[in-house]
Write a protein that holds these residues in place. Structure first.
Motif, PDB file in Angstrom:
ATOM      1  N   ASP A 107       0.668  -0.946  -0.174  1.00  0.00           N
ATOM      2  CA  ASP A 107       0.250   0.003   0.161  1.00  0.00           C
ATOM      3  C   ASP A 107       1.038   1.155   0.204  1.00  0.00           C
ATOM      4  O   ASP A 107       0.701   2.211  -0.754  1.00  0.00           O
ATOM      5  CB  ASP A 107      -0.775   0.022   1.246  1.00  0.00           C
ATOM      6  N   HIS A 156       1.193   4.150  -2.832  1.00  0.00           N
ATOM      7  CA  HIS A 156       0.828   5.592  -2.321  1.00  0.00           C
ATOM      8  C   HIS A 156       2.243   6.453  -3.085  1.00  0.00           C
ATOM      9  O   HIS A 156       1.828   7.508  -3.774  1.00  0.00           O
ATOM     10  CB  HIS A 156       0.948   5.791  -1.048  1.00  0.00           C
ATOM     11  N   HIS A 212      -5.368   3.326  -7.099  1.00  0.00           N
ATOM     12  CA  HIS A 212      -6.385   3.392  -5.859  1.00  0.00           C
ATOM     13  C   HIS A 212      -7.894   3.304  -6.342  1.00  0.00           C
ATOM     14  O   HIS A 212      -8.439   2.702  -5.678  1.00  0.00           O
ATOM     15  CB  HIS A 212      -6.007   4.574  -4.986  1.00  0.00           C
ATOM     16  N   HIS A 225      -6.640  -4.156   0.895  1.00  0.00           N
ATOM     17  CA  HIS A 225      -6.647  -2.901   0.320  1.00  0.00           C
ATOM     18  C   HIS A 225      -5.109  -2.869  -0.466  1.00  0.00           C
ATOM     19  O   HIS A 225      -4.929  -2.243  -1.369  1.00  0.00           O
ATOM     20  CB  HIS A 225      -6.545  -1.733   1.221  1.00  0.00           C
TER      21      HIS A 225
HETATM   22 ZN   LIG Z   1      -3.628   3.048  -0.005  1.00  0.00          ZN
END
Ligand SMILES: [Zn+2]
Length: 437
Positions: free
Chosen positions: A228, A232, A298, A312
């Motif tokens: 994740d 980002h 995302h 996620h």
């Molecule tokens: Zn994220």
């Protein structure tokens, strides 16, 4: 505030406006830099925060609401004990944090605030916990607010009842401790929908990055949340909204994650790796939130993960290569990412550099056992037919996701479906097709 039952970014006119506002003419018009005031790091960090709160609060204000989920309650208790022993600060633990942050549980916490009158909220947990704390603050202070209308920049004038919002992450990935966004499931909508609530005022004031809170994370969660953070940093780096401030964060975070994540996964008790990952995820958090959004991996990941119930970080990781490939048609920023992966650009065509970057990214993901495609998912088996059956839903969810607005290259429903189809196996040739198309 007007009542409306859809989020502002689902409005077709605003969608168009946002695509246009990514133009050079609009650059620099509105570009605030938002991050926490103090981020305590190192082994004394929790003590530091406690001493600060002790100095800040008067005797009759020493009440803290600790927000934590049930599995991590012991961490909430650890914080409560520290507050009490060191500075005689009273606290109450709210542990009914539920993934996806449904609004109705937020109201439960607000009711506790109304009775207990806390002056500080400390979130101890992962993304959902920190998001929950942010939304508790909004609804406690401004019960009349409609989350669907929250966009940056809108201002509510918070911190009249809750003076300080603090965050202690227990994973290294979401960056929620550094961000002014909260994802909340609007249970007032039928069907309930996960909406983004971006509001500068909900960025935490004080953060504690302490490896004691992350060292017991199992390898799979370390990998998922680490992916994740990588999404980002890399996903936001290729965005049009990037500035020199976000660049230094996103590039450095990418470099750190490549270096430290494999070690943190392999040896969970490697405290140096844990500390570096906490820092990297925080830096990536500052980096992506200040570009105004995460990348289109995302949008796609929110949709895919939401519909098929996939973690996620794993979901956004699957769409990271596609996000870079698709947008690189209109931006050269992938060259800088390639450099971090030690890819020489001399003597190579543009598309060759991109291809090498996509390969290197997949090699890294394989090294840490991150699924590189939908087909490679082990925990949830999803067939092409399953995808086809959810086609409309997958497309609409991704198209109406806030991150889609900030794409460097315009993203319409047919292209969204093409990316979903590509991600089934994520073959390099197919990913390159996204670049050429
Ligand atoms: Zn994220």
């Amino acid at each position: 505030m007007s009542k409306r039952d859809f989020a502002w970014y689902e409005d077709p006119d605003l969608k168009n406006l946002y695509i246009k506002s990514a133009s050079n003419a609009m650059r620099g018009y509105h570009a605030p830099i938002v991050h926490p005031k103090i981020t305590f790091t190192g082994t004394n960090s929790l003590t530091d925060l406690t001493i600060l709160l002790g100095a800040y609060l008067t005797e009759d204000e020493k009440r803290v609401l600790i927000v934590v989920d049930k599995d991590l309650r012991k961490f909430g208790e650890k914080v409560a004990k520290k507050l009490k022993e060191l500075r005689n600060i009273d606290s109450r633990i709210f542990d009914n944090v539920i993934p996806e942050v449904p609004l109705n549980t937020v109201r439960e916490a607000v009711a506790i605030c109304e009775e207990y009158d806390p002056k500080v909220i400390i979130a101890v947990g992962g993304g959902s916990t920190m998001d929950m704390a942010k939304v508790i603050m909004i609804y406690y202070e401004k019960p009349e607010v409609n989350v669907n209308t929250m966009m940056a920049p809108s201002y509510l004038g918070l911190r009249k009842k809750i003076f300080l919002l603090c965050a202690i992450p227990t994973t290294s990935g979401t960056g929620a401790e550094a961000s002014f966004n909260a994802m909340v499931t609007n249970t007032d909508r039928d069907p309930p929908k996960k909406v983004a609530v971006p509001l500068y005022e909900i960025c935490p004031d004080y953060v504690v990055l302490h490896s004691d809170f992350t060292k017991s994370m199992p390898p799979y969660l370390t990998m998922g949340t680490g992916m994740d953070a990588l999404a980002h940093a890399m996903g936001a780096y290729v965005l049009q909204g990037s500035t020199v401030y976000t660049d230094i964060h996103n590039l450095k975070a990418t470099e750190m994650i490549l270096e430290w994540l494999p070690r943190a996964i392999k040896r969970g008790n490697d405290l140096e790796a844990r500390e570096q990952m906490l820092m990297a995820a925080f830096i990536a958090g500052v980096g992506f939130i200040n570009t105004n959004a995460a990348g289109i991996e995302h949008s796609l990941g929110h949709s895919f993960g939401g519909i098929f119930h996939v973690h996620h970080g794993i979901s956004v990781g699957i769409f990271l290569a596609a996000s870079i490939a698709y947008q690189s048609k209109v931006t050269d920023r992938f060259y800088d990412l390639a450099k971090i992966f030690r890819i020489e650009k001399e003597g190579k065509h543009r598309d060759q550099v991109l291809r090498k970057l996509l390969e290197a990214l997949q090699d890294f993901m394989k090294k840490i056992n991150a699924p590189i495609s939908i087909k490679a998912l082990e925990k949830t088996q999803i067939s092409k037919d399953d995808m086809e059956a959810k086609k409309e839903e997958l497309i609409n969810y991704a198209f109406n996701d806030t991150c889609t607005l900030f794409s460097t290259r315009k993203l319409d429903p047919p292209q969204i479906w093409k990316i979903f189809e590509t991600a089934y196996e994520n073959k390099i040739d197919d990913l390159m097709e996204l670049y050429y198309m």
